[in-house]
Design a protein around this motif. Structure first.
Motif, PDB file in Angstrom:
ATOM      1  N   LEU A   1      41.647  68.838  19.377  1.00  0.00           N
ATOM      2  CA  LEU A   1      41.793  68.517  20.566  1.00  0.00           C
ATOM      3  C   LEU A   1      40.069  69.162  21.188  1.00  0.00           C
ATOM      4  O   LEU A   1      39.850  70.376  20.822  1.00  0.00           O
TER       5      LEU A   1
ATOM      6  N   THR B   1      50.784  80.835  23.308  1.00  0.00           N
ATOM      7  CA  THR B   1      50.391  79.786  22.774  1.00  0.00           C
ATOM      8  C   THR B   1      51.145  78.666  22.601  1.00  0.00           C
ATOM      9  O   THR B   1      52.253  78.913  22.349  1.00  0.00           O
ATOM     10  N   PRO B   2      50.639  77.423  22.199  1.00  0.00           N
ATOM     11  CA  PRO B   2      51.474  76.372  21.950  1.00  0.00           C
ATOM     12  C   PRO B   2      52.158  76.307  20.623  1.00  0.00           C
ATOM     13  O   PRO B   2      51.346  77.122  19.955  1.00  0.00           O
TER      14      PRO B   2
ATOM     15  N   ASP C   1      48.134  63.050  22.202  1.00  0.00           N
ATOM     16  CA  ASP C   1      47.520  64.287  21.493  1.00  0.00           C
ATOM     17  C   ASP C   1      47.807  65.491  22.436  1.00  0.00           C
ATOM     18  O   ASP C   1      48.063  66.469  22.150  1.00  0.00           O
TER      19      ASP C   1
ATOM     20  N   ALA D   1      50.259  68.766  22.891  1.00  0.00           N
ATOM     21  CA  ALA D   1      49.801  70.250  22.919  1.00  0.00           C
ATOM     22  C   ALA D   1      50.347  71.182  24.311  1.00  0.00           C
ATOM     23  O   ALA D   1      50.718  71.907  24.316  1.00  0.00           O
TER      24      ALA D   1
ATOM     25  N   HIS E   1      52.645  74.157  18.289  1.00  0.00           N
ATOM     26  CA  HIS E   1      51.739  73.108  17.380  1.00  0.00           C
ATOM     27  C   HIS E   1      50.400  72.786  18.304  1.00  0.00           C
ATOM     28  O   HIS E   1      50.591  71.657  19.064  1.00  0.00           O
ATOM     29  N   LEU E   2      49.449  73.241  18.039  1.00  0.00           N
ATOM     30  CA  LEU E   2      48.165  72.687  18.717  1.00  0.00           C
ATOM     31  C   LEU E   2      47.358  72.057  17.711  1.00  0.00           C
ATOM     32  O   LEU E   2      46.892  72.405  16.732  1.00  0.00           O
TER      33      LEU E   2
ATOM     34  N   THR F   1      53.594  73.965  24.997  1.00  0.00           N
ATOM     35  CA  THR F   1      53.232  75.412  25.284  1.00  0.00           C
ATOM     36  C   THR F   1      54.449  75.635  26.488  1.00  0.00           C
ATOM     37  O   THR F   1      54.485  75.076  27.548  1.00  0.00           O
TER      38      THR F   1
ATOM     39  N   LEU G   1      47.508  74.183  29.399  1.00  0.00           N
ATOM     40  CA  LEU G   1      48.041  74.866  28.432  1.00  0.00           C
ATOM     41  C   LEU G   1      48.870  76.331  29.080  1.00  0.00           C
ATOM     42  O   LEU G   1      49.433  77.101  28.699  1.00  0.00           O
TER      43      LEU G   1
END
Length: 293
Positions: free
Chosen positions: A224, A216-217, A202, A206, A219-220, A210, A263
């Protein structure tokens, strides 16, 4: 010039430091990665955009940033990095010390230069042992090549002209031992490693999402944690990660690591802020793809 480490199939001379390996392979415009045929030889990597005798793998190759006026009397060097996966599907990353000349304070898999005449897997396992103290029993792991990363340091021209140019071969080494069993045997080298962590799928997803040039990523995951830390973990929490930091007296302490640090992307100007390297993000994406298969 030193012995050739990275070659093109059918060409006896080494790739020059100033040349783009991806460009020589005919990679068109875009970010890649590009499918590349490779032969894994002792102390060498042979590449081509098409099958050739001796090719043992077809791997994705990710390009480095565009170059500039660079030396022509040096070749592209060869490095190998080990993405070590535990039996409970976590992978090991180490944080390079702040005192290193290249890529200080970055989170990366254990790895480094391949010695002349050294088998590539042997080089990766040697670097794993030198940095983490881990020696894997021969009958308790198997491995596959994951991919290739064309790396330059400094990573951006805005930081200065590249001083180092490598092809990094990422090897996925899958241990039959659990994260807890492996962690119990780790003895990090304080000259090279200042901290280590185990990433679950997971958090890895993330981090891998990034990319440089984004804030920003893509798909976050919603669940988390705001930070990661080392603790006695039930199996379900291994989906996240655990981290420890080395102390000056040789001991280790739990490390609370904000997710925002993991990230973080490569800044436009030179600094040594803690982050996960861009090549490592690429390797994590490949690991997750392999895990999905």
């Amino acid at each position: 010039m030193a012995a050739a480490r990275v070659l093109m199939s059918g060409r006896p001379e080494s790739v020059s430091f100033a040349q783009s390996v991806c460009g020589l392979l005919g990679a068109g415009p875009g970010l890649g990665p590009w499918p590349t045929y490779c032969g894994l030889k002792r102390g060498q990597l042979v590449l081509s955009d098409r099958p050739f005798p001796g090719a043992s793998a077809r791997l994705p190759l990710q390009p480095r940033a565009p170059g500039a006026e660079l030396p022509t009397n040096r070749g592209v060097d060869l490095a190998v990095a080990v993405v070590l996966q535990s039996s409970d599907q976590t992978v090991l990353l180490t944080r390079r010390t702040r005192t290193l000349n290249v890529s200080p304070n970055l989170w990366v898999p254990p790895g480094g230069h391949v010695e002349p005449d050294e088998e590539l897997l042997d080089g990766g396992l040697r670097e794993l042992w030198e940095e983490s103290g881990l020696q894997l029993p021969q009958d308790q792991f198997f491995w596959v090549p994951l991919g290739l990363w064309e790396s330059a340091y400094p990573p951006r021209l805005s930081w200065g002209l590249p001083k180092y140019h490598h092809i990094i071969l990422y090897l996925l080494v899958i241990s039959q031992e659990s994260q807890q069993q492996l962690q119990a045997r780790i003895q990090p080298n304080p000259r090279e490693v200042s901290a280590l962590m185990w990433l679950g799928p997971d958090v890895a997803a993330a981090v891998a999402a990034t990319e440089d040039g984004t804030d920003t990523p893509r798909h976050l995951p919603q669940d988390l944690p705001p930070s990661v830390l080392h603790k006695a973990q039930p199996r379900q929490e291994l989906l996240f990660c655990s981290a420890v930091e080395l102390e000056e007296n040789g001991g280790a302490r739990p490390l609370v690591l904000p997710m925002s640090t993991l990230l973080r992307t490569t800044p436009a100007t030179a600094d040594s802020k803690e982050r996960v390297s861009t090549g490592t993000k690429f390797a994590l994406r490949l690991w997750l793809q392999h895990l999905g298969r």
